[in-house]
Design an enzyme around this catalytic site. Structure first.
Site, PDB file in Angstrom:
ATOM      1  N   LYS A 272      37.540  45.180  33.343  1.00 32.04           N
ATOM      2  CA  LYS A 272      38.623  46.145  33.574  1.00 32.04           C
ATOM      3  C   LYS A 272      39.650  45.982  32.445  1.00 32.04           C
ATOM      4  O   LYS A 272      40.733  45.442  32.639  1.00 32.04           O
ATOM      5  CB  LYS A 272      39.250  45.916  34.948  1.00 32.04           C
ATOM      6  CG  LYS A 272      38.401  46.476  36.084  1.00 32.04           C
ATOM      7  CD  LYS A 272      39.009  46.238  37.440  1.00 32.04           C
ATOM      8  CE  LYS A 272      40.197  47.124  37.743  1.00 32.04           C
ATOM      9  NZ  LYS A 272      39.861  48.531  37.951  1.00 32.04           N
TER      10      LYS A 272
HETATM   11  N1  PMP Z   1      34.636  51.757  38.337  1.00 35.03           N
HETATM   12  C1  PMP Z   1      35.838  51.814  37.728  1.00 35.03           C
HETATM   13  C2  PMP Z   1      35.924  52.431  36.369  1.00 35.03           C
HETATM   14  C3  PMP Z   1      36.969  51.293  38.363  1.00 35.03           C
HETATM   15  O1  PMP Z   1      38.166  51.354  37.777  1.00 35.03           O
HETATM   16  C4  PMP Z   1      36.847  50.730  39.656  1.00 35.03           C
HETATM   17  C5  PMP Z   1      38.061  50.192  40.368  1.00 35.03           C
HETATM   18  N2  PMP Z   1      38.286  48.860  40.069  1.00 35.03           N
HETATM   19  C6  PMP Z   1      35.572  50.678  40.246  1.00 35.03           C
HETATM   20  C7  PMP Z   1      34.497  51.200  39.558  1.00 35.03           C
HETATM   21  C8  PMP Z   1      35.364  50.010  41.579  1.00 35.03           C
HETATM   22  O2  PMP Z   1      35.498  48.623  41.440  1.00 35.03           O
HETATM   23  P1  PMP Z   1      36.001  47.691  42.624  1.00 35.03           P
HETATM   24  O3  PMP Z   1      35.156  47.969  43.780  1.00 35.03           O
HETATM   25  O4  PMP Z   1      35.829  46.308  42.103  1.00 35.03           O
HETATM   26  O5  PMP Z   1      37.424  48.034  42.871  1.00 35.03           O
END
Ligand code: PMP
Length: 302
Positions: free
Chosen positions: A154
């Site tokens: 991220k």
């Molecule tokens: N893809 C992207 C691009 C995201 O920003 C997120 C949010 N964090 C997710 C998928 C989902 O990830 P998570 O379940 O870890 O929040």
């Protein structure tokens, strides 16, 4: 929001400030997390969802960027608990840890640059509507390739792509964008992982398709397999499968489980929340709100 963890301690929020020369601000060299805490009004209890899992992802992704901080995984979890106790929220909250290149120096190299972490938490309700299906569109913006910028971290810099995709979708009258990979396969939403259902089999793009390796995605796959006894197949998904499948749902910390009712003006299923999405959504919300003892291990009590 009254406090932030900044400079190694919890300080009044206004004191959590950086210089305009900060490396991360100039070059997008930060890695962040998004964590939810759910308030259960019946028990008056705030619980953080997947606290350790999020910090584990943050710390493992930090290796890509040669980042090093003093705080350990356990300490980061403890600091977050302490911060939330001080804030004393009685509503749902979104927690934002941000690990970043903190040196004030011109030059892009990642070596010889200091790192810092800040954590803050703000109230947050639904990010996408979870009560009815949303309307989405395939974006004209593509997902970043892993060799162009780490898709599985991220990284603040690589969120330019999702920001452009989301903005385009909203300006064109949709609720959310779906992005394709450079090869033209379906990747994910602007901030969510994607699942489709065809003939009672669930499909989701695999980790080598430049997806963010979602914490929620992993938990959802387990719920689909263990509770709903469904087959989950991780394989590339074609764009036209979106137009013919029975159900589509998006998952993420922010999005939770969000059903898709329409893609590019094609109605998905009969346009309402599909049966598998509905069952999954109930299981997920019961677990995260602390109403299913089987999934207590997902939660950290505040
Ligand atoms: N893809 C992207 C691009 C995201 O920003 C997120 C949010 N964090 C997710 C998928 C989902 O990830 P998570 O379940 O870890 O929040």
């Amino acid at each position: 929001m009254q406090y932030a963890y900044f400079g190694g301690k919890i300080v009044p929020f206004e004191q959590a400030k950086v210089s305009v020369m900060t490396h991360a601000l100039n070059y997008g060299t930060g890695i962040f997390e998004g964590i939810r805490a759910y308030y259960n009004p019946a028990t008056k209890q705030l619980n953080v969802l997947f606290l350790k899992e999020h910090f584990r992802r943050l710390l493992s992704n930090s290796k890509m960027m040669f980042m090093k901080i003093d705080e350990t995984l356990e300490q980061l979890c403890d600091i977050t608990v302490e911060l939330l106790r001080k804030e004393n929220y009685s509503e749902d909250v979104y927690i934002r840890p941000l690990l970043y290149k903190s040196t004030s120096k011109i030059g892009i190299s990642l070596k010889g640059v200091e790192d810092a972490i800040t954590i803050f938490a703000a109230p947050m309700g639904d990010y996408l509507d979870t009560t009815k299906g949303i309307r989405v569109t395939v974006s004209s913006w593509r997902r970043i390739e892993d060799n162009a910028g780490p898709a599985r971290a991220k990284m603040t810099g690589t969120y330019v792509g999702p920001a452009l995709a989301k903005t385009e979708a909203i300006m064109n009258g949709y609720d959310e964008a779906l992005v394709l990979t450079e090869a033209g396969h379906v990747c994910e939403g602007s901030a969510e992982n994607l699942f489709i259902v065809r003939d009672k089999v669930v499909y989701t793009p695999p980790v080598y398709e430049n997806i963010l390796e979602g914490v929620t995605r992993k938990a959802i796959i387990a719920l689909l397999q263990d509770e709903l006894k469904l087959t989950v197949v991780e394989r590339p998904i074609d764009r036209t499968e979106l137009y013919i499948c029975d159900e589509i749902f998006l998952t993420g910390t922010g999005a939770q489980v969000s059903s898709v009712a329409e893609v590019d003006h094609r109605v998905v299923g009969n346009g309402s929340i599909g049966p598998i999405t509905a069952q999954l959504s109930k299981l997920y919300f019961d677990a995260v709100r602390g109403n299913n003892p089987k999934y207590q291990a997902w939660l950290t009590r505040i």
